[in-house]
Enzyme design. Structure first.
Site, PDB file in Angstrom:
ATOM      1  N   HIS A  38     -11.714  -5.674   8.872  1.00 44.11           N
ATOM      2  CA  HIS A  38     -12.419  -5.447   7.611  1.00 44.11           C
ATOM      3  C   HIS A  38     -13.658  -4.598   7.870  1.00 44.11           C
ATOM      4  CE1 HIS A  38     -10.040  -9.098   6.873  1.00 44.11           C
ATOM      5  NE2 HIS A  38     -10.032  -8.758   5.600  1.00 44.11           N
ATOM      6  N   GLU A  91       0.805  -1.221   0.000  1.00 44.54           N
ATOM      7  CA  GLU A  91       0.000   0.000   0.000  1.00 44.54           C
ATOM      8  C   GLU A  91       0.833   1.264   0.000  1.00 44.54           C
ATOM      9  OE1 GLU A  91      -0.653  -2.636   1.802  1.00 44.54           O
ATOM     10  OE2 GLU A  91      -2.627  -3.270   1.105  1.00 44.54           O
TER      11      GLU A  91
HETATM   12  C1  TPP Z   1      -1.847  -4.749   4.243  1.00 44.84           C
HETATM   13  C2  TPP Z   1      -2.889  -5.590   3.601  1.00 44.84           C
HETATM   14  N1  TPP Z   1      -3.314  -5.285   2.372  1.00 44.84           N
HETATM   15  C3  TPP Z   1      -4.270  -6.022   1.776  1.00 44.84           C
HETATM   16  C4  TPP Z   1      -4.831  -7.090   2.408  1.00 44.84           C
HETATM   17  C5  TPP Z   1      -5.946  -7.898   1.727  1.00 44.84           C
HETATM   18  N2  TPP Z   1      -5.434  -9.235   1.407  1.00 44.84           N
HETATM   19  C6  TPP Z   1      -5.664 -10.290   2.202  1.00 44.84           C
HETATM   20  S1  TPP Z   1      -4.843 -11.655   1.698  1.00 44.84           S
HETATM   21  C7  TPP Z   1      -4.197 -10.851   0.363  1.00 44.84           C
HETATM   22  C8  TPP Z   1      -3.293 -11.572  -0.575  1.00 44.84           C
HETATM   23  C9  TPP Z   1      -2.128 -12.173   0.140  1.00 44.84           C
HETATM   24  O1  TPP Z   1      -1.312 -12.821  -0.774  1.00 44.84           O
HETATM   25  P1  TPP Z   1      -0.051 -13.648  -0.298  1.00 44.84           P
HETATM   26  O2  TPP Z   1       0.782 -12.833   0.591  1.00 44.84           O
HETATM   27  O3  TPP Z   1       0.605 -14.214  -1.489  1.00 44.84           O
HETATM   28  O4  TPP Z   1      -0.669 -14.786   0.612  1.00 44.84           O
HETATM   29  P2  TPP Z   1      -1.725 -15.898   0.163  1.00 44.84           P
HETATM   30  O5  TPP Z   1      -3.081 -15.351   0.447  1.00 44.84           O
HETATM   31  O6  TPP Z   1      -1.508 -16.172  -1.265  1.00 44.84           O
HETATM   32  O7  TPP Z   1      -1.425 -17.085   1.004  1.00 44.84           O
HETATM   33  C10 TPP Z   1      -4.629  -9.536   0.333  1.00 44.84           C
HETATM   34  C11 TPP Z   1      -4.275  -8.557  -0.715  1.00 44.84           C
HETATM   35  C12 TPP Z   1      -4.361  -7.376   3.696  1.00 44.84           C
HETATM   36  N3  TPP Z   1      -4.843  -8.400   4.401  1.00 44.84           N
HETATM   37  N4  TPP Z   1      -3.400  -6.619   4.267  1.00 44.84           N
END
Ligand code: TPP
Ligand code: TPP
Ligand code: MG
Ligand code: MG
Lengths: 327, 347, 327, 347
Positions: free
Chosen positions: A129, A60
């Site tokens: 959320h 972000e």
């Molecule tokens: C700071 C932040 N930005 C956005 C989100 C929303 N969000 C939740 S999971 C996710 C994707 C995470 O991807 P990754 O780190 O590859 O983990 P995965 O879910 O694939 O295991 C996002 C964008 C969040 N939880 N925290």
């Protein structure tokens, strides 16, 4: 006039502005191929391609910072923060940078940036959320902040934000996305930033609010009308700058004010609204300035009885309004 | 002259595409920055200004980098020690002095920001702030604009090695790497972040190696070697314009002055260490080269120094006499659409 | 009683607490060998060694985040942010993490962390070395926030903060460091968090304030006494939780309230103080609730005439107080 | 039996110090996590719960890593897909189910947080949140505590590959590198961050390579290979305890489920791609190995699955019937020293 829901109004505003001005582009997490986790950017990727609808890495601070850089070049970025809860890594870029670019450069540079972020609860999202982050940014001159409650306002304010020459935080209430529908003109229009709107005329009590709780107040006012209580409801729409004239006029209308919001009470926008009234028209009041806001706990829990207890709703709002009317 | 030309024919600078004149310009630009800095330190000691943050020891890298870029075309995001850099891309001595004295005519901020906080739209110098490293994502955003708008420029951003430990360094580099954006990241590794030596900033790591994790090249170079800096930045620029993406450059220099005029550096490093690094100064090294190649002689040097002296004297005088901002100017330019007196002024 | 300046009182609090409890340690930029850019941690490094007085890399989010991790283990970290302006990269760690650890874990984990950060202007620091960031954090339940004005309070509150089981933001005014001296007992003592302090008794007007402006108000009150105006001055000391009882009692004392602070006006602590009074004792007021605060511009400029124009001072405060008295 | 033992003598797991029993335990732990996950998906589809975020496809890496660590000694900072991990370090099926149903008895948060947001002091599972990557500096802080207090434990933290692009990853890793702290960073690279594929998250880079920029080793390993995971984590732990500092591990896995029950993954990837990865599933791979080495047979398997089924059925039933928190519990535990009713409740 065609009817649209709040989400579609936001989507349409972006679509139309991107067509109108090729400096406008969108960036954020999952905004491209997927069209956003709530669908706010649906259709933009196929229409404008991946250079103007950018699926960013999960960072972000970069989303805000890169958008700021592009804005200083003269582009008009719309940065989506997936949830307002997740815009906190970008606070330094927003407050130290975006807000201060015009001032610190003595008007040499500016930063026409829009940051969209869904706020608020009631969607079983739990602590992270469901938050309302307004108070974090509210005390920062240089930012503009809007928080519309209706599809009409959402579309008009988003267009105004995109055309604004300064950074605008656009807080959209995620519970409104599909729940709130309303008339939205087909022609191009804007809702000017900094102008509040009387959503209901009334004579006994004044409710000053914004976002989802506008609808709670309207619902409560309908019910209270049956009890013979007439409520005047002002929707702030813009939080920064506040429409001081409209606040004072609305307060004067009835002399009894309830300030209402979903963000927690201490340090919320409601404090400023109350302080403005107490500073400028104390002697015209017929009751203490009441505030109804969320509890001062860190965030909304997810377990249904806890969420229910925490969330404001039309009933709670009605009780407060009745109490004020009977004062 | 003929012999002279012969000597220079295959000289390093020529091979790099730097004419004799440009190399000499480069040299005097570095000296100009050094002399500005010395003057600023003097002015601070004399109580004429409150604060100065020095770039002494980093001018060679700064100016060599600037010479490898395109004025009025590329976008620049210098950090607070980059006097040599901003002078080389078009800021004038008067402008620097106006900023030092916090006068109304300061193009950087109209006297609002500390000196060393650059910004000058007419010279494509993007406004910067004090919180370190925030400019890195901005540079990426400018490079993104170049890509979206299909403009052929690069953005160039500098920062200290301490600052490379901020999250914004990481997030900015990664974003640029994914989108292969035309941006050059140059770390001026001067081996200290205020009192904290590199060993406590990055352990045994090298900043240049961080590029690998973002999928683009990283080079650690000798920042006191103007030719190496010039070549590296030039190649990075070409690479960027070819659409091949960013480059990270770690220019090894040394902060010869204390952190700022508020700092006592001998509380955390020795005189000997500092003296050792004075011997490696990049300006001197270029001077030797110029002498060796007969591009500089006593006469030329004296003439150059005299000009610099004059420019600095005139600018100091000009800035000292220039007007301060009016008090009420403190409240303008919060927003672009403000009415006069729209803040809560005069409550 | 021995006299000490504000900076030494802070230094002594850390020294004594580190001696008292070997879970206490200090981390931050330049806090070790150099003893801090203002000298607040001077002498700690030689006394306690580099494992307990840690010169960190230049990364505030890590400073906060690492401190949070250590605090969850049971240590008592004191994290120094070099200037409060530079704590914004750590906002996510402070608001999303530190503030919510106890609540989100249902009391299973907690986070006994102190973050010290110098606030305020008047030292020719310009935009980014003069800010007051209170409003950014004030709306976050789960944090405690203190902002002492005297050496006595600084030492006592810092000790209370270090011993607290929850995260405390300790905002120390950098202009007070060497300018303000006062008596500080030799014996161990604490000043409880959440308790305001009447710094001067008076009968005509009430000033509610904190930090540097306490001294401006005291100076102004001395001058005004000669004009026959008697001012009652409440030093909030703690901003979160606010001492509501003390606020109401102080307001009641005179019926005329000036809320005063250096942070900018809109969205500041003063709004909440005014709102509390307007909500709970409106009918006991003899004048509108006045606020005096810094202008709503992004931050304090450095050029001397601009800084002077921007900064509050005893004269400006006196004018506001007199105006209120004459109301 | 004797023949069996002979076969296993120089089998890979034995070489790694894993007894037959422990390897079998490991296997059934993975299956337990998988079955929990499948149940949760079912419960969500049936409308009994609102939300589930799945770990299917990552259990092998999670459980193998947990088996290489020390329960009740090391500190764990798992991320939201780590059901296999938390089960392996001591969380019970009932506890997971209580969390899934957001019931009062949920040890993670008393029903306050979404499922998958772990925290359980009695098992050294440190409370986590939704904003990704904030746990990375926390893990470093726990490791710092180990160093300051001279305690012999490591902290172990996981996160996704998308999350490795947050500033906190960088700042946490660098801090740990400088101070050579006993922490293990394990990225579960499942190749998607919601809809965004790795190519748009990190371009052509590899997460493991980022370690170089912090001065410690980074390993990209096959996360479906339990032996590789076990060995790598074990070695990292030993290294950490020897005072040699952190290790970064990038375990390559694949997210076989949609991002969460709110996601439609076929909007951004193909069925074929997903099916291909089902064939590489680490649980199956270990099963083959166990069969090959005669450590598993139909009977053992049926028995194990039956037990698992029972445990899950019992826990589901238990959690479904367990009480919700009382409404007024929404307002407690803001501060440790709070009085009953000290918030602005009931205004
Ligand atoms: C700071 C932040 N930005 C956005 C989100 C929303 N969000 C939740 S999971 C996710 C994707 C995470 O991807 P990754 O780190 O590859 O983990 P995965 O879910 O694939 O295991 C996002 C964008 C969040 N939880 N925290
Ligand atoms: C975010 C932030 N934290 C702290 C500071 C205070 N500060 C100013 S310069 C500096 C050291 C910078 O070191 P480095 O990046 O190596 O650059 P150098 O000064 O050595 O050129 C610090 C800590 C700041 N400006 N911004
Ligand atoms: Mg440095
Ligand atoms: Mg992933």
């Amino acid at each position: 006039m065609p009817v649209s829901n709040y989400l579609d109004a936001i989507n349409a505003a972006m679509f139309e502005e991107m067509k109108r001005d090729d400096n406008v582009f969108v960036l954020g997490e999952d905004v491209g191929v997927k069209g956003g986790v709530f669908g706010a950017t649906k259709g933009l990727y196929p229409a404008f391609g991946e250079e103007r609808v950018i699926d960013t890495p999960l960072s972000e601070s970069a989303i805000a910072g890169v958008a700021i850089g592009a804005a200083m070049y003269g582009m008009k970025p719309i940065a989506e923060m997936q949830y307002s809860d997740f815009m906190l890594p970008a606070v330094n870029q927003i407050i130290s940078e975006a807000a201060k670019i015009r001032y610190r450069s003595n008007n040499d540079w500016n930063c026409p940036l829009v940051i969209r972020a869904p706020i608020g609860g009631g969607i079983h999202g739990g602590l992270y959320h469901s938050q309302c982050p307004e108070s974090i940014f509210f005390g920062t001159p240089g930012l503009k902040i809007v928080a519309p409650s209706t599809p009409y306002d959402a579309k008009g304010l988003l267009k105004a934000a995109i055309r604004d020459e300064d950074p605008v935080l656009f807080f959209e209430h995620k519970k409104c996305y599909r729940m709130i529908s309303g008339e939205v003109p087909e022609e191009d229009y804007i809702v000017p930033i900094g102008v509040a709107d009387v959503k209901r005329e009334g004579t006994d009590i004044t409710v000053i609010t914004y976002g989802l709780t506008v609808h709670f107040a309207l619902k409560a006012a309908d019910d209270l009308a049956k009890e013979g209580i007439s409520a005047h409801i002002l929707d702030l729409r813009s939080l920064q700058p506040l429409d001081t004239d409209a606040i004072l006029a609305a307060a004067r209308k009835t002399g009894k004010v309830l300030v209402l919001h979903e963000d927690n009470k201490t340090g919320g926008i409601g404090a400023e609204v109350a302080a403005i009234i107490a500073e400028q028209m104390l002697y015209e009041l017929d009751a203490p300035i009441m505030r109804l806001a969320s509890e001062d706990v860190p965030a909304m829990p997810i377990s249904p009885p806890l969420e229910k207890q925490f969330m404001l709703n039309p009933e709670k709002v009605k009780d407060a309004m009745r109490k004020l009317a009977l004062y | 002259m003929a012999a002279n030309e012969l000597v220079s024919q295959d000289a390093l600078h020529r091979q790099l595409g730097l004419s004799d004149e440009r190399l000499l310009d480069m040299y005097f630009m570095m000296v100009l920055a050094r002399k500005y800095d010395e003057r600023a330190l003097l002015l601070q000691r004399a109580g004429k200004i409150n604060f100065h943050v020095s770039g002494i020891g980093q001018e060679a890298a700064q100016v060599a980098a600037a010479f490898a870029l395109q004025k009025n075309k590329d976008y620049f995001l210098p950090y607070y020690r980059d006097y040599g850099f901003v002078l080389a891309v078009g800021m004038t001595m008067r402008e620097l002095m106006l900023s030092l004295f916090a006068k109304a005519g300061d193009p950087n901020s109209g006297g609002r920001q500390m000196p060393g906080h650059f910004g000058d739209k007419k010279n494509n110098i993007v406004t910067g702030s004090s919180p370190v490293t925030t400019q890195v994502p901005h540079a990426v955003g400018l490079a993104l604009a170049a890509k979206i708008k299909k403009q052929s420029f690069v953005s160039f951003v500098t920062f200290g090695e301490g600052s490379s430990n901020q999250g914004d360094f990481h997030e900015g580099c990664n974003f640029a790497g994914v989108h292969k954006l035309p941006v050059i990241f140059m770390c001026e590794n001067n081996q200290y972040a205020i009192s904290v030596p590199i060993a406590k900033q990055i352990g045994e790591a090298r900043i240049a190696d961080r590029a690998l994790g973002y999928g683009f090249p990283g080079h650690r170079i000798d920042g006191n070697d103007v030719f190496e800096v010039y070549r590296t930045v030039k190649e990075a620029r070409e690479r960027a314009l070819r659409g091949e993406g960013p480059t990270l450059i770690e220019a090894m220099v040394y902060r010869l002055s204390p952190h700022s005029t508020s700092d006592d550096d001998l509380a955390y490093r020795t005189k000997e260490e500092v003296q050792h690094h004075w011997k490696l100064d990049g300006i001197n090294r270029l001077r030797e080269y110029l002498l060796q190649h007969s591009l500089l002689n006593d006469e030329l040097e004296a003439e150059g120094l005299k000009k610099i002296q004059l420019v600095i004297d005139e600018a100091t005088d000009f800035a000292e006499k220039a007007p301060y901002p009016r008090p009420e100017d403190a409240f303008t330019h919060v927003y672009g659409d403000e009415q006069e007196g729209s803040t809560n002024a005069g409550q």
